[in-house]
Design an enzyme around this catalytic site. Structure first.
Site, mmCIF file in Angstrom:
data_model
loop_
_atom_site.group_PDB
_atom_site.id
_atom_site.type_symbol
_atom_site.label_atom_id
_atom_site.label_comp_id
_atom_site.label_asym_id
_atom_site.label_seq_id
_atom_site.Cartn_x
_atom_site.Cartn_y
_atom_site.Cartn_z
ATOM 1 N N HIS A 65 0.890 -1.235 0.136
ATOM 2 C CA HIS A 65 -0.222 0.012 -0.031
ATOM 3 C C HIS A 65 0.918 1.322 0.120
ATOM 4 O O HIS A 65 2.106 1.166 0.416
ATOM 5 C CB HIS A 65 -0.778 -0.155 1.231
ATOM 6 C CG HIS A 65 -0.397 -0.032 2.507
ATOM 7 N ND1 HIS A 65 0.361 -1.075 3.202
ATOM 8 C CD2 HIS A 65 0.098 0.977 3.597
ATOM 9 C CE1 HIS A 65 0.693 -0.919 4.207
ATOM 10 N NE2 HIS A 65 0.824 0.372 4.447
ATOM 11 N N CYS A 199 1.997 3.954 11.531
ATOM 12 C CA CYS A 199 3.015 3.400 10.490
ATOM 13 C C CYS A 199 3.053 4.652 9.489
ATOM 14 O O CYS A 199 2.529 5.649 9.627
ATOM 15 C CB CYS A 199 2.469 2.219 10.061
ATOM 16 S SG CYS A 199 0.745 2.231 8.735
#
Length: 679
Positions: A65, A199
């Site tokens: 991603h 993240c």
């Protein structure tokens, strides 16, 4: 969610043999639907994200991603591989592969939906249903939530509940039994954990780690409250929840925002994948730390301290300014030390040496001195841009970096110096915040962070710095520089007294930081006066811990057992210019310790200025003594202030009616009282 994934974005027979091939195959489906405008550019962004940290997860899942300027709208593609594709998971290849594409400026609603998917991936029923899906349309509907499996377990029947030996009614399976010890005894409160997950992209791992920790907590009978700091922003945990927590877990790959909220508690600090792969171990670890009484002493970074919503503007302004100063200090330290070494080795005319690119003799000491001097000079050239860039960063996060650095560079161009950098950083951060409040069409959101915000904010900052405020600030900077250059005699001594008092007033607090920032700022345009100021500030800052160390050594009976132990460490802290080494003493007895420390700091600051000591390094304590002008007189100034502060605190403590270890027999001393309370 149905808009993000359709049957055309599902491949139930993915034949790729590598993660790169898998990403390309799924990305081609996105490009065919117009969701990706530049296939190779998007894949480069996916690869860059993959290089930061593998995206394979236990359970046969791969989630490549990224956020990319080549994505027109949030999109999800799904592939199922019979052979499996290696995405770096500990348990082997992934057979369920989700390619998540978010525009660089995706809005909160879309990112929240993607985060919901990330949480579903931690549900075994959901992944099992995907493995048994027979059509792309069915898989797409399942992922979109139109055929989501039921997650609630069937309740136990009354007979099962009565015969179940595992736990009391209402307790989760596997949870520690917390049955009252006897009739009327209250049930033991469960162990409480607060956690933060984050993240680099804030889309998938952030929310999967949160889900894993919550489920592991439920299984262990532990209350877990998670704050997800993702791309859609974050909602702060209730301060009451944080205050009541028995332990903290940080599962993150980017700095935790406002980390100071969790200080003083048992803490486990790991990467975000650890939160996904071994949440039960993390919970066990933090419970063990709590049982042993281990607490976190880490300080937040300035950007993590960028400002609470309810803080006043003055407090936020101080934090923004200190954010820039803290990032500038390493450049000052490296550049200042290298310049000082160049002068020490090559003499005071080393600044006239030719460029080392034109002349460098390996065997000549002067060439090495010139190399150090020139490297240090280049490091110094970053001071003002870094200051402005990170003030803006503290205000507006990453979008503030470009206009901040541009404004800092302009400040150097117009000779506005350190003051220009301060103003440029504030203008840049304010401009970005103003642009972000403007409502814009959805079609432009993808290019906002990479094109529109940097472009518009740089134009505004450049216009104001070049044509409006730059020249007046340059004149003010010149006046300040001339004043520092002309410091001598009584004026210098008075300034030394003031700076010494400020450095010792709150021992690392706001007043201390203002004095330190003033000194460090002077190093951006070094002259004889600014180097004297830096020397006086560091000397005064060393006095409080050294004085407490000396006092506990000379008259130990005036201090508790704990304070005497702290006094041993204070020798090293003081010698290293860590003023906070005196905080335990000031907290226990502020009315005696702080005035004594201020008196000693004032003496040291005044003597350092009177002795005309100079310092090019912003930190280092006794370890940079060889680089100090008039080092022996400098040490004498520190020693004099230390003796004055130690003597005064001894006199003030001796005036008490009862010393800690002279209490009447049978009565606890202050040291014993502290231990009793702690127990």
């Amino acid at each position: 969610m149905s808009r993000m994934i359709t049957a055309d974005l599902v491949d139930l027979d993915l034949s790729a043999d590598s993660k790169e091939a898998a990403a390309r195959s799924l990305a081609e489906r996105m490009a065919a639907l117009g969701r990706v405008t530049d296939l190779d550019g998007f894949l480069a962004d996916v690869a860059a994200r993959e290089a930061q940290m593998p995206t394979g997860l236990d359970g046969g899942i791969g989630i490549p991603h990224c956020r990319s300027a080549h994505v027109t709208e949030p999109t999800l593609a799904f592939g199922r591989s019979a052979a499996g594709v290696d995405f770096g998971a500990p348990d082997g290849p992934a057979d369920l592969i989700f390619l998540i594409a978010a525009p660089a400026g995706a809005d909160d609603a879309h990112l929240t939906i993607l985060s919901s998917l990330a949480r579903h991936l931690m549900d075994g029923e959901f992944t099992d249903a995907l493995r048994s899906a027979t059509s792309p349309a069915g898989a797409a509907a399942l992922i979109a939530g139109e055929e989501a499996p039921v997650e609630e377990p069937e309740p136990l029947s009354e007979a099962q509940a009565e015969t179940s030996p595992e736990a009391p009614s209402g307790a989760p399976s596997g949870a520690p039994s917390e049955v009252p010890a006897g009739p009327g005894a209250p049930a033991a409160a469960p162990f409480r954990i607060v956690a933060v997950t984050s993240c680099p992209t804030g889309i998938a791992h952030t929310y999967m780690a949160a889900e894993a920790l919550e489920k592991a907590g439920e299984a262990a009978g532990v209350e877990v409250a998670v704050e997800t700091q993702g791309s859609a922003g974050f909602t702060r945990l209730d301060p009451a929840v944080v205050a009541a927590a028995d332990g903290v877990i940080f599962a993150h790959d980017v700095p935790v925002r406002e980390k100071e909220r969790f200080a003083g508690k048992p803490t486990v600090d790991v990467g975000v994948k650890a939160g996904i792969n071994r949440p039960a171990e993390l919970i066990t670890e933090v419970r063990g730390k709590a049982a042993r009484g281990e607490v976190s002493t880490a300080k937040p970074t300035p950007v993590e301290n960028a400002g609470e919503p309810n803080e006043g503007y003055g407090t936020k302004l101080r934090k923004w300014l200190m954010s820039g100063v803290s990032y500038m200090v390493p450049f000052v330290a490296a550049g200042g030390l290298l310049i000082a070494l160049g002068f020490a080795i090559g003499g005071w005319d080393i600044n006239k040496a030719p460029s080392v690119t034109e002349h460098f003799a390996w065997g000549q000491v002067d060439s090495w001195a010139a190399l150090m001097f020139q490297i240090g000079g280049l490091a110094f050239s970053f001071l003002v841009p870094v200051l402005a860039g990170y003030i803006s960063y503290g205000m507006a996060d990453r979008p503030g970096l470009v206009p901040g650095f541009v404004g800092g560079a302009i400040a150097l161009t117009v000779n506005a110096g350190f003051l220009g950098g301060l103003v440029a950083g504030l203008i840049a951060g304010g401009t970005v915040l103003a642009i972000q409040r403007v409502r814009i069409p959805a079609v432009l959101r993808g290019i906002m962070p990479v094109v529109v915000i940097p472009l518009l904010s740089s134009i505004v900052v450049g216009f104001l710095m070049f044509l409006v405020v730059g020249k007046p600030i340059a004149s003010l900077q010149k006046a300040l520089t001339d004043w520092l250059s002309g410091l001598s005699g009584a004026n210098a001594v008075i300034l030394g007294v003031i700076l010494g008092l400020m450095m010792c007033f709150d021992l690392g607090g706001p007043v201390n930081k203002v004095a330190y920032a003033f000194a460090v700022g002077g190093l951006a345009n070094p002259n004889e006066g600014s180097l004297k100021v830096m020397a006086a500030v560091m000397a005064a800052g060393m006095v409080p811990p050294l004085a407490m160390a000396l006092a506990t050594t000379v008259r130990g009976r005036l201090f508790t057992r704990t304070e005497r132990e702290n006094g041993k460490a204070a020798w090293v802290l003081g010698a290293s210019f860590i003023s906070e080494g005196a905080i335990p003493f000031a907290a226990a007895d502020p009315l005696r310790v702080i005035p004594a420390a201020m008196a000693g700091g004032a003496v040291t600051g005044a003597l350092s200025m009177a002795f005309e000591c100079t310092l090019r390094a912003p930190h280092g304590g006794v370890f940079v003594i060889p680089l100090i002008g008039n080092p022996f007189l400098y040490l004498l100034a520190i020693a004099a202030g230390t003796v004055v502060a130690a003597g005064l605190v001894i006199v003030l403590k001796s005036a008490r009616k009862t010393a800690p270890e002279a209490a009447p027999a049978g009565e606890p001393t202050r040291a014993d009282t502290k231990v009793t309370v702690a127990a």
